[in-house]
Design a protein around this motif. Structure first.
Motif, mmCIF file in Angstrom:
data_model
loop_
_atom_site.group_PDB
_atom_site.id
_atom_site.type_symbol
_atom_site.label_atom_id
_atom_site.label_comp_id
_atom_site.label_asym_id
_atom_site.label_seq_id
_atom_site.Cartn_x
_atom_site.Cartn_y
_atom_site.Cartn_z
ATOM 1 N N ILE A 26 0.929 -1.118 0.014
ATOM 2 C CA ILE A 26 0.015 -0.020 0.213
ATOM 3 C C ILE A 26 0.896 1.307 0.045
ATOM 4 C CG2 ILE A 26 -0.315 0.229 2.558
ATOM 5 C CD1 ILE A 26 -3.248 0.504 0.118
ATOM 6 N N HIS A 27 2.143 1.162 0.538
ATOM 7 C CA HIS A 27 3.042 2.078 0.447
ATOM 8 C C HIS A 27 3.830 2.643 -0.925
ATOM 9 C CE1 HIS A 27 2.399 2.535 4.648
ATOM 10 N NE2 HIS A 27 2.785 1.178 4.878
ATOM 11 N N TYR A 28 3.761 1.441 -1.558
ATOM 12 C CA TYR A 28 4.641 1.492 -2.841
ATOM 13 C C TYR A 28 3.734 1.296 -4.282
ATOM 14 C CZ TYR A 28 7.375 0.641 1.129
ATOM 15 O OH TYR A 28 8.154 0.703 2.391
ATOM 16 N N ASP A 29 2.734 1.012 -4.183
ATOM 17 C CA ASP A 29 2.028 0.359 -5.275
ATOM 18 C C ASP A 29 0.607 1.445 -5.737
ATOM 19 O OD1 ASP A 29 0.245 -0.771 -7.535
ATOM 20 O OD2 ASP A 29 0.918 -2.801 -6.892
ATOM 21 N N ARG A 39 -6.186 8.155 -2.770
ATOM 22 C CA ARG A 39 -5.658 9.078 -3.609
ATOM 23 C C ARG A 39 -4.350 8.645 -4.218
ATOM 24 N NH1 ARG A 39 -4.025 13.207 -1.483
ATOM 25 N NH2 ARG A 39 -4.615 12.611 0.844
ATOM 26 N N GLY A 40 -3.367 7.876 -3.373
ATOM 27 C CA GLY A 40 -2.173 7.436 -4.045
ATOM 28 C C GLY A 40 -1.665 6.401 -3.082
ATOM 29 N N THR A 41 -0.543 6.088 -2.920
ATOM 30 C CA THR A 41 0.181 5.346 -1.935
ATOM 31 C C THR A 41 -0.030 6.236 -0.776
ATOM 32 O OG1 THR A 41 2.651 6.235 -2.544
ATOM 33 C CG2 THR A 41 1.720 4.169 -3.643
ATOM 34 N N LEU A 42 0.239 5.352 0.460
ATOM 35 C CA LEU A 42 0.223 6.043 1.738
ATOM 36 C C LEU A 42 1.586 6.237 2.460
ATOM 37 C CD1 LEU A 42 -2.748 3.806 3.192
ATOM 38 C CD2 LEU A 42 -2.771 5.946 1.695
ATOM 39 N N ALA A 43 1.845 7.402 2.935
ATOM 40 C CA ALA A 43 2.922 7.647 3.812
ATOM 41 C C ALA A 43 2.707 6.830 5.050
ATOM 42 C CB ALA A 43 3.001 9.227 4.008
ATOM 43 N N HIS A 44 3.799 6.352 5.563
ATOM 44 C CA HIS A 44 3.928 5.545 6.909
ATOM 45 C C HIS A 44 3.328 6.497 7.945
ATOM 46 C CE1 HIS A 44 6.773 3.681 4.060
ATOM 47 N NE2 HIS A 44 6.612 2.417 4.824
ATOM 48 N N GLY A 45 2.634 5.980 8.747
ATOM 49 C CA GLY A 45 1.961 6.589 10.030
ATOM 50 C C GLY A 45 3.114 7.134 10.883
ATOM 51 N N LEU A 46 4.194 6.272 11.186
ATOM 52 C CA LEU A 46 5.044 6.668 12.159
ATOM 53 C C LEU A 46 6.202 7.538 11.284
ATOM 54 C CD1 LEU A 46 6.011 3.051 13.285
ATOM 55 C CD2 LEU A 46 4.719 4.853 14.532
ATOM 56 N N ASN A 47 6.172 7.715 10.236
ATOM 57 C CA ASN A 47 7.041 8.755 9.442
ATOM 58 C C ASN A 47 6.378 9.983 9.773
ATOM 59 O OD1 ASN A 47 8.217 9.718 6.081
ATOM 60 N ND2 ASN A 47 8.605 10.391 7.954
ATOM 61 N N VAL A 48 4.874 10.138 9.404
ATOM 62 C CA VAL A 48 4.229 11.458 9.938
ATOM 63 C C VAL A 48 4.383 11.753 11.322
ATOM 64 C CG1 VAL A 48 2.075 12.434 9.570
ATOM 65 C CG2 VAL A 48 2.632 11.047 7.875
ATOM 66 N N MET A 49 4.173 10.603 12.142
ATOM 67 C CA MET A 49 4.381 10.968 13.551
ATOM 68 C C MET A 49 5.702 11.459 14.049
ATOM 69 S SD MET A 49 3.626 8.384 16.758
ATOM 70 C CE MET A 49 5.052 7.336 16.529
ATOM 71 N N GLY A 50 6.664 10.990 13.310
ATOM 72 C CA GLY A 50 8.235 11.671 13.560
ATOM 73 C C GLY A 50 8.340 12.917 13.468
ATOM 74 N N TYR A 51 7.594 13.563 12.685
ATOM 75 C CA TYR A 51 7.481 14.894 12.469
ATOM 76 C C TYR A 51 7.326 15.575 13.686
ATOM 77 C CZ TYR A 51 8.643 13.886 7.276
ATOM 78 O OH TYR A 51 8.894 13.475 6.275
ATOM 79 N N ALA A 52 6.074 15.137 14.263
ATOM 80 C CA ALA A 52 5.696 15.814 15.536
ATOM 81 C C ALA A 52 6.658 15.578 16.663
ATOM 82 C CB ALA A 52 4.293 15.067 15.744
ATOM 83 N N ALA A 53 7.195 14.301 16.482
ATOM 84 C CA ALA A 53 8.258 14.034 17.580
ATOM 85 C C ALA A 53 9.520 14.912 17.592
ATOM 86 C CB ALA A 53 8.687 12.709 17.787
ATOM 87 N N GLY A 54 9.804 15.374 16.267
ATOM 88 C CA GLY A 54 11.036 16.040 16.145
ATOM 89 C C GLY A 54 10.549 17.627 16.781
ATOM 90 N N LEU A 55 9.350 18.139 16.441
ATOM 91 C CA LEU A 55 8.873 19.412 16.956
ATOM 92 C C LEU A 55 9.007 19.418 18.461
ATOM 93 C CD1 LEU A 55 5.796 20.299 14.717
ATOM 94 C CD2 LEU A 55 8.188 21.276 14.566
#
Length: 113
Positions: A26-29, A39-55
Motif C-alpha cells: 500500500i506504500h509503494y503500489d 488518492r495514492g500510496t500511503l505515507a507511513h504513519g510513523l513517519n508522519v508521527m516522527g515529524y511531530a516528535a521532532g517538533l
C-alpha cells in the motif's frame, strides 16, 4: 506554535520504508492503493508521527528523551504530492494537515512526575 511543512513524495515514503522495513505494498503500489479507494500510496504513519516528535524535541529539549509522551491518532492518509503541515501548539496538541483536511491529531508533552 511550531510547524513543520513537508512536500510528501514517493521518494520520502520509499526511504522511510527502507529504514523501518515496512514492505506493505500500500506504500509503494499506486494502482493497488487506488483500487482500495485512496488518492495514492500511503505515507507511513510513523513517519508522519516522527515529524511531530521532532517538533517536541525542539520544544522540550533533553527532557523530551526521558520524560516525553507522544500520542497520535490518524484521521486520513498522507499521499505523494500532499503538502503536509505538522504543528505543535503551545498546549502540546499536535495536528497533521494536508490540503484535503486533517490527517493526524494527538499530543506531545512531558509526562507528569
Amino acid at each position: 506554535m511550531m510547524e513543520k511543512k513537508i512536500k510528501m513524495t514517493q521518494a520520502i515514503i520509499d526511504q522511510y520504508g527502507a529504514i523501518n522495513g515496512d514492505n506493505d505494498t500500500i506504500h509503494y503500489d499506486a494502482d493497488l492503493a487506488s483500487r482500495r479507494g485512496f488518492r495514492g500510496t500511503l505515507a507511513h504513519g510513523l513517519n508522519v508521527m516522527g515529524y511531530a516528535a521532532g517538533l517536541a524535541a525542539r520544544r522540550y529539549g533533553a527532557d523530551w528523551y526521558t520524560k516525553g509522551e507522544l500520542y497520535t491518532k490518524w484521521i486520513a492518509p498522507v499521499c505523494p504530492g500532499d503538502n503536509l503541515t505538522v504543528s505543535l501548539r503551545d498546549d502540546g496538541e499536535i495536528e497533521g494537515k494536508v490540503d484535503q483536511g486533517i490527517t493526524m491529531v494527538g499530543h506531545a508533552r512531558l509526562a507528569e512526575q
